[in-house]
Each structure stands twice: as structure tokens, then as C-alpha cells.
Design an enzyme around this catalytic site. Structure first.
Site, PDB file in Angstrom:
ATOM      1  N   GLU A   1       1.274  -1.752   0.245  1.00 14.28           N
ATOM      2  CA  GLU A   1      -0.182   0.049  -0.023  1.00 14.28           C
ATOM      3  C   GLU A   1       0.960   1.505   0.008  1.00 14.28           C
ATOM      4  OE1 GLU A   1      -4.635  -0.246   1.906  1.00 14.28           O
ATOM      5  OE2 GLU A   1      -3.605   1.008   3.779  1.00 14.28           O
TER       6      GLU A   1
ATOM      7  N   GLU B   1       2.057   1.798  -3.126  1.00 15.40           N
ATOM      8  CA  GLU B   1       0.965   2.263  -4.391  1.00 15.40           C
ATOM      9  C   GLU B   1       0.906   4.177  -3.803  1.00 15.40           C
ATOM     10  OE1 GLU B   1      -2.944   0.360  -3.200  1.00 15.40           O
ATOM     11  OE2 GLU B   1      -3.796   1.513  -5.287  1.00 15.40           O
TER      12      GLU B   1
ATOM     13  N   CYS C   1      -8.056  -1.518   3.889  1.00 21.27           N
ATOM     14  CA  CYS C   1      -8.527  -3.390   4.951  1.00 21.27           C
ATOM     15  C   CYS C   1      -9.747  -3.606   5.491  1.00 21.27           C
ATOM     16  CB  CYS C   1      -7.394  -2.836   6.394  1.00 21.27           C
ATOM     17  SG  CYS C   1      -5.877  -2.337   5.826  1.00 21.27           S
TER      18      CYS C   1
ATOM     19  N   SER D   1      -7.140   2.639  -1.969  1.00 25.20           N
ATOM     20  CA  SER D   1      -6.241   1.227  -2.386  1.00 25.20           C
ATOM     21  C   SER D   1      -6.824   0.034  -3.548  1.00 25.20           C
ATOM     22  CB  SER D   1      -4.980   1.128  -1.162  1.00 25.20           C
ATOM     23  OG  SER D   1      -4.286  -0.255  -1.551  1.00 25.20           O
TER      24      SER D   1
ATOM     25  N   LYS E   1     -16.064  -9.942   7.958  1.00 23.73           N
ATOM     26  CA  LYS E   1     -15.022 -10.537   7.006  1.00 23.73           C
ATOM     27  C   LYS E   1     -14.977 -11.876   6.872  1.00 23.73           C
ATOM     28  CE  LYS E   1     -10.851  -8.119   7.865  1.00 23.73           C
ATOM     29  NZ  LYS E   1     -10.406  -7.605   6.692  1.00 23.73           N
TER      30      LYS E   1
ATOM     31  N   GLU F   1     -16.367 -10.890   3.596  1.00 23.10           N
ATOM     32  CA  GLU F   1     -15.397 -10.471   2.839  1.00 23.10           C
ATOM     33  C   GLU F   1     -14.763 -12.221   2.178  1.00 23.10           C
ATOM     34  OE1 GLU F   1     -11.759  -7.555   2.706  1.00 23.10           O
ATOM     35  OE2 GLU F   1     -11.912  -9.064   4.207  1.00 23.10           O
TER      36      GLU F   1
ATOM     37  N   GLU G   1     -14.299 -12.349  -6.130  1.00 18.98           N
ATOM     38  CA  GLU G   1     -13.362 -11.995  -6.321  1.00 18.98           C
ATOM     39  C   GLU G   1     -12.105 -11.872  -5.779  1.00 18.98           C
ATOM     40  OE1 GLU G   1     -15.795 -10.357  -5.380  1.00 18.98           O
ATOM     41  OE2 GLU G   1     -15.196  -8.194  -4.489  1.00 18.98           O
TER      42      GLU G   1
ATOM     43  N   CYS H   1     -10.630  -1.623  14.986  1.00 19.60           N
ATOM     44  CA  CYS H   1     -10.819  -3.337  15.063  1.00 19.60           C
ATOM     45  C   CYS H   1     -10.858  -3.687  16.086  1.00 19.60           C
ATOM     46  CB  CYS H   1     -10.067  -3.505  14.347  1.00 19.60           C
ATOM     47  SG  CYS H   1      -9.383  -3.361  13.101  1.00 19.60           S
TER      48      CYS H   1
END
Lengths: 597, 157
Positions: free
Chosen positions: A284, A287, A311, A331, A370, A373, A378, A527
Site C-alpha cells: 500500500e 502504491e 483493510c 487502494s 470479514k 469478504e 473476486e 478493529c
């Protein structure tokens, strides 16, 4: 401005509090516990459940102590005969509309209503059972959240959470009277509405009406299957909260005990999401520098700045629904959980000579989003579903209890290599501001060759519980290859909780704010306050967990992501370089716009 | 732009974008379209920057803000105790007979929807029904038939 002081008596004991204090808080100051259900420290006052009723001298009716401010000379009784009988009646009435199938409930033993009915010794029901059969159909359309209306007491904590803390408003109060229920737009399944799966509603639900979708049995099956190699990864914020469900006080760090417990549970490889958190920083960070170079040197107007972190899966789904026009600003880095899964089934499998087909990747997360996710179509770049099962911190605690492990007495153990090493920079991913701090520690050093200009690497301005934090970092005396950044003042922002995220994106949208890099975490506190963390949650508990995270960071020998030897080895042996060809295939992803309505 | 979208935009420009405008906008839609369609609620949520669930929640609280399609004329028979004691059951039976629908249903030609309502405030002159905004007190089966036939006649002309 100083507030007026008010004198009152609670249970005949005098107390002085500031004007505007509620009776509930005044009583708490004297250590008198008044039960509550709809009240929650993080939310506005609703005053609808009525279990906090107290007697106020001179008043004809009982007052809801959470919603009644004190006044001069007030005399309050919190445990009179009237109060006790009214409170018992209220609990009985709530139970008459509650599916009290406690022994079969996921929240058995953790339910506030159950605790209250035990305290008040509600035996035989006084009132008839009014639970509607159709409400017993549980909405399990979402891979993250299960919604069981038959257990709902309509306290509306979830509704206030969803709109006040998260600015999502997926849940609302529908209908009225005895038809009233907590539901979605046109009563659609949770999977079809704007729900971000953040799970904050679960953290605040006093009953079993909202719970995570549990995958404990699937994980036990994988562990018990001799043909499977079960890899487990643990997120940064789990180690500072797991102890709360297993006998420790909030803020206890249990990293070593957790690793030991996972070994006892029978996982084959015990690895760390912190490893891929360090990796995220390198990908990241690179990037971000690439985007800055494109903007500043190549004058490329198409480059999207500010860059947002990626994240937090609650935040990702939020931006997909609410601000799809900003998806290019995210990102492209996968979250650490997903980078881990993709590498476990390629790099790790190769190095350890395991057939990825027989590998099951389980992740322990402070998060319910999560779970969603992990199922994104993908995110299967290893050729398999990269992460197979996601368990919350609470579910792991449950497994440890099921296995009969005396957690508090466990000896510390170490993670396995070659994806178990991590730095302090990775640990702090668990607190709001942590990703930013970790990124700055690495990026500043890459650019200037020096440590970030903060005492002991602690970038204090990005820490803390303020909803939106801003900071500026001046880049001076940079290395020649980064000459284009000389004298550039990098402007950053950090937001946690989606209501704050909305504020930041809107300020960018209307041009009142101008940032280069923005860290956003979907949950309050980051988190550590995730929707999968032990219940209850409060500002105080979240602060203790955050303190523990920063203590863990300070205690580690390596505190900068790029110094992680296993990450260095990974690049040398497998990936090549950050944003390289293989990284691109395995560690980066894309997003899709979703409907807001 | 669909006619519903235009209508929402017009109402919002008339009443403003604050949350307080939600009620008059909802009422405006029901007046024009007789119910709040999914499409209408989504447009309102967008215009007022509310969540769709919030708009639906508000609408579902009010009996007179329907969220399912309704006929051109909405008949609401008071079902509370005074009207019950003066024979509202007989009135409902009569209406079901003429209209060939049950309570809660809409006639095939979309001309009538038959509903019940809580107290309409005409306890002294029950049984009572409301057709659109018109109150009809002291009903008998034959009087009910006459009234409804009048509405039927108007619909065919």
C-alpha cells in the site's frame, strides 16, 4: 463553561452531580446498579424498555432513570417495593413477547435479558406467550449476521447503532403497536439491503436477536478431517480482546496463550495476519508513492487522490453502496486477511509441500464483515476460495471453552514460520490510526532514509478516539530518487466508525478538505471495537484494548513493517518486488459499485 | 424522468430537504398515486438524504400512508368497539358482497379497496365508514349499498 451542581438523594444517600446528569448516572456514582436494556453508553437515550424505572418522591408515576435528568432536592429510590414489582412486571412483559428458548440460543449465558430474568427470579410466565410463529423464521441471508425477530425486544439499540454510529440506516422501526418490528426497507433480507455487515448491531443487541453467523462446526469438521491441513491466521485486534471472554479483564494481552490454545484445538499451522499486515504496508505504501509520483511528476490528472485504505471490509461495502464514484480512490490492496489466504494456498503450500486443494484456511477476526469478504467471488486468486472460514473473537473463545482448555493457565507459545513473524507496526493495525502510523513509519524511512520524526516511533497525533483525526507530515532532505517529494507537506486523515467516514468523504466531495492519504476503519475505535469482539463494548473497554495494542507494539523488537525478515524473505523467494507481477495477481483486487437503495 | 420522480422532486422543492418535510412529501405522493411505491420511497430517500428503511419505517407507522397499491376509492370501515356494537360486521359483509372482495383486497377493476380502520371519532353515530376523505355515519346495509353504487356509477361515466 462550568455547569451548575445539583444536590439530590439516592436511597437516602446525598450526592452532588452536574446539572443534566441522569438519575441513572447519579445512582452509578454511588455504586447503585440500576438495570438497563435499551440504554447504551455509545448511543442516544431512548427510554423505551422501562426496566430502569425508579421511584421519585412526590411523583405519581415511576421514572425511567436513563432518560430523567436530576433536579435539586430530588429523592430517588432505586429498590423500593414499587420499583421491584414494576421492574419485575416489565421483565415479564418483555418475556411474553420474547422467544425464551434460552438453552438453544447462541447468546445463552451472554444475554442481558436472561441475566435480568435470573436476577428477578422470573419463574413461571405471568403473561401469555405472544411470540408470533412467523417471527421465528431467522434471516440467514447474510453470511455475517443472523437476525431472529422472535428474540427481539424492540429496544432499538441496533437501529440507533446503524444510523448514529454507522450512518447506514439499514435497520429501522417498522409498523406500530403489536406489529412493530425492527426490519429493513420493505422487509427485504439483510443480504439485499445496504447492510455493511459491520456487526456493530450485534455488539449492542441485549438478546440473541442479532448474532453472527457461526461457522464453528465447519471448522471443527475441518480440524477433525485427517486429509485436511488446517491453517489458522489471527488478526491483530484479537489478541487484546480474546481474554475478556475467557476470564481476563479488558486490556489483557493474551497473544502467547492464544497461540497455545490454537495448537491445543488442533490447527496444523498457526500463523499471523500481522505478517500480511506488514506486507500490506509495503504494497500500500508503494502504491501511495506511485500515485503521488504520477500526480506530482507526471502531472497525470486521472490519478485518484486521496488514496483510501482498504483493510476494513465494512468500510469497503459502505463505499461501494454510498460513494461508488470514489472506488478508484480505494487502494487496490486486498485486506491483510485476504492477502494471507492467497499466500497460504500458494507460497506457504509450495514451501511446506502441501496440496492447496487439501488446505483449509481459517481466520480469527474481530469482525463479522470479514465473513462476507471471504466469500467475495473476486477473492479466489489462489485458484481456491482464499479464506474458507472466518470466526469472530467470540467464536474462538467458545471453541476454547468447548475444548475444555483452561485458558488462563496456558503457557505462552510462538507462531509457526514462514508467515508468523510480525512487527509492532502490524499489531497497531487493530487500533484506529494504526495503519496510518505503520505506513508513515515505513514510507518516511524509504523516502528520507531516517526514522519518522516522533519520539520512539510513536506517532501520537494519529492515535486516540477522536472521530476524525488530521495531521500533516513535512518531507525534508529526502533521498535523491524521491526528489519530487522534497518540501511536500503530506496531508492525512483518519476516521473510524462509518458516520465519521461519511463526514470525511463528504468533506472531500464538497472540496472543504484536501488529503493525500486517508485511513478509514468501519468500526468505532478501529478493529479493537469490531463487530466480532467480546460483548459488552464501551468507550472505556475500547480504550483499554487500544492501550494494550500500543503496549504490544512497544514491546516488540521490530516495529517497522519493512524490517520484517519473513516479509523480506517472501519478496526474495516468491513475490519479487512490491506491486510486481505476482503481487498484482495475488495481493490486489477491484471493487464493484452497489446500490444505495 | 418517471412521473413519480418528477412528483417527488416537485414536492421536495415545495417543502424543502429537511427531515421535517418527510411527512408532507409522503402525503403528497399518496394523494397523487394512492400509495407509496418502492420507487417513490427510494426517490424520497435520495432527495432527503435518508435511508430507505427510515422512509419505509415512517410510512409503515401511519395507516393512511399505504405501501401497497390501492384502488381509486379507498373504503375504510371503523372496526373499534362502538361501531362493532352498532353492527359494523353487517356493513363489512354488505360491502364484501357488492364489491366481491374481502377486507384488505382491491377490486379487479382497481376501482375500490376495502379496509378496516381504528376509531374514526364518530362513536356517537356508528357504524361509520370513510370513502377517501368523505365520512358516512349511521350506516345500514341498504344505505351502504346506495352509497357504493353511487361511486360505481361515477366510475363508469
Amino acid at each position: 463553561m462550568s455547569k451548575y451542581l445539583v444536590n439530590l438523594k439516592v436511597n437516602n444517600i446525598p450526592v452532588t452531580v452536574e446539572e443534566g446528569t441522569t438519575i441513572l448516572d447519579a445512582a452509578r456514582k454511588l455504586n447503585f446498579h440500576i438495570p438497563t436494556l435499551c440504554y447504551h453508553e455509545d448511543l442516544t437515550v431512548a427510554g423505551n424498555c422501562r426496566v430502569c424505572l425508579v421511584e421519585v418522591a412526590g411523583s405519581r408515576s415511576l421514572a425511567a432513570s436513563c432518560a430523567t435528568p436530576v433536579s435539586e432536592g430530588m429523592e430517588v429510590l432505586t429498590n423500593s417495593k414499587n420499583v421491584r414489582s414494576a421492574r419485575k412486571n416489565v421483565v415479564e412483559l418483555l418475556l411474553s413477547e420474547h422467544n425464551a428458548d434460552c438453552t438453544k440460543c447462541f447468546k445463552n449465558g451472554h444475554c442481558e435479558l436472561q441475566t435480568l430474568s435470573s436476577e428477578y427470579q422470573i419463574g413461571q410466565h405471568l403473561f401469555i406467550d405472544l411470540v408470533k410463529t412467523k417471527d421465528k423464521i431467522v434471516d440467514i441471508s447474510s453470511p455475517s449476521i443472523a437476525k431472529d425477530d422472535s428474540k427481539c425486544i424492540r429496544c432499538q439499540r441496533c437501529v440507533r447503532t446503524c444510523s448514529e454510529l454507522q450512518a447506514v440506516g439499514a435497520l429501522a422501526v417498522i409498523n406500530k403497536g403489536d406489529h412493530q418490528r425492527i426490519s429493513t426497507f420493505l422487509n427485504k433480507p439483510l443480504s439485499e439491503v445496504v447492510c455493511t455487515n459491520c456487526g456493530q448491531c450485534i455488539n449492542r443487541c441485549p438478546t440473541g436477536a442479532l448474532t453472527e453467523r457461526s461457522y464453528i462446526e465447519e471448522v471443527w469438521d475441518a480440524i477433525n478431517d485427517p486429509s485436511k491441513h488446517v491453517v489458522v491466521e489471527t488478526a491483530p485486534a484479537v489478541r487484546v480482546a480474546l481474554g475478556e471472554d475467557l476470564g481476563f479483564e479488558a486490556g489483557e494481552r493474551v497473544t502467547g496463550k492464544m497461540v497455545a490454545a490454537l495448537r491445543h484445538l488442533g490447527f496444523d499451522s498457526i500463523l499471523d495476519t500481522d505478517f500480511t499486515a506488514d506486507l500490506t504496508i509495503l504494497e500500500e505504501g508503494t502504491e501511495l508513492l506511485t500515485r503521488l509520483k504520477k500526480a506530482l511528476v507526471d502531472k497525470d490528472e486521472k490519478v485518484s487522490l486521496p488514496m483510501f485504505t482498504s483493510c476494513s471490509p465494512g468500510w469497503i461495502k459502505f463505499i461501494e453502496h454510498m460513494f461508488p464514484e470514489y472506488l478508484p480512490n480505494l487502494s487496490t490492496c486486498k485486506s491483510p486477511q485476504q492477502m494471507f489466504g492467497a499466500l497460504a494456498k500458494t507460497y506457504y503450500a509450495q514451501k511446506k509441500n502441501i496440496n492447496p486443494k487439501n488446505m483449509v484456511c481459517v481466520s480469527i477476526m474481530p469482525c463479522t464483515a470479514k465473513k462476507f469478504e471471504a466469500g467475495r467471488p473476486e477473492l479466489r486468486d489462489s485458484g481456491y476460495q482464499d479464506v474458507d472460514y472466518v470466526l469472530t473473537t467470540r467464536e474462538l473463545a467458545m471453541m476454547i471453552k468447548q475444548a475444555g482448555i483452561d485458558f488462563m493457565k496456558l503457557e505462552d507459545m510462538e507462531y509457526d514460520s514462514i508467515m508468523g513473524e510480525s512487527t509492532g507496526a502490524a499489531v497497531i493495525f487493530g487500533a484506529s490510526g494504526g495503519v496510518m502510523e505503520a505506513a508513515l513509519r515505513t514510507a518516511y524511512e524509504i523516502i528520507s532514509g531516517r526514522d519518522v520524526p516522533f519520539t520512539n516511533l510513536n506517532i501520537v497525533p494519529v492515535r486516540g478516539m477522536e472521530g476524525v483525526k488530521e495531521a500533516k507530515v513535512m518531507l525534508k532532505d529526502v533521498k535523491p530518487e524521491w526528489g519530487f517529494l522534497e518540501g511536500v507537506e503530506v496531508s492525512i486523515a483518519i476516521a473510524h466508525g462509518l458516520a465519521n467516514a461519511k463526514k470525511v468523504v463528504e468533506s472531500i466531495k464538497n472540496g472543504t478538505a484536501n488529503y493525500h492519504f486517508v485511513e478509514i476503519m468501519g468500526c468505532p475505535g478501529g478493529c479493537i471495537g469490531g463487530g466480532g469482539q467480546p460483548i459488552p463494548t464501551s468507550p472505556e473497554i475500547r480504550q483499554k484494548r487500544a492501550d494494550a495494542i500500543y503496549a504490544e507494539d512497544e514491546g516488540l523488537p521490530l516495529r517497522k513493517s519493512h524490517e520484517n525478515p519473513e516479509v523480506q524473505y517472501l519478496y526474495k523467494e516468491f513475490l519479487g518486488e512490491p506491486l510486481g507481477h505476482r503481487s498484482h495477481d495475488l495481493l490486489h483486487t477491484h471493487y464493484k459499485p452497489r446500490k444505495r437503495y | 424522468m418517471s412521473s413519480t420522480e418528477t412528483l417527488v422532486k416537485d414536492l421536495v422543492s415545495k417543502y424543502g430537504k429537511s427531515r421535517n418535510s418527510l411527512m408532507p412529501v409522503l402525503q403528497g405522493i399518496v394523494q397523487e398515486e394512492r400509495y407509496l411505491s418502492e420507487e417513490a420511497m427510494i426517490f424520497i430517500a435520495k432527495e432527503l438524504d435518508l435511508s430507505a428503511a427510515d422512509v419505509y419505517g415512517t410510512a409503515s407507522f401511519y395507516t393512511f400512508l399505504d405501501t401497497v397499491p390501492r384502488g381509486k376509492n379507498i373504503i375504510r370501515v371503523c372496526k373499534t368497539i362502538s361501531c362493532h356494537m352498532t353492527g359494523k360486521d353487517l356493513i363489512i359483509e354488505t360491502l364484501e358482497d357488492i364489491l366481491k372482495v374481502k377486507v384488505g383486497q382491491t377490486t379487479h377493476d382497481k376501482n375500490f379497496t376495502l379496509l378496516t380502520a381504528n376509531c374514526l371519532g364518530w362513536c356517537h353515530k356508528g357504524p361509520v365508514m370513510l370513502i377517501n376523505d368523505e365520512v358516512y355515519p349511521e350506516l345500514t346495509p341498504s344505505r351502504t349499498t346506495e352509497i357504493v353504487e353511487e361511486y360505481m356509477k361515477n366510475a363508469t361515466h
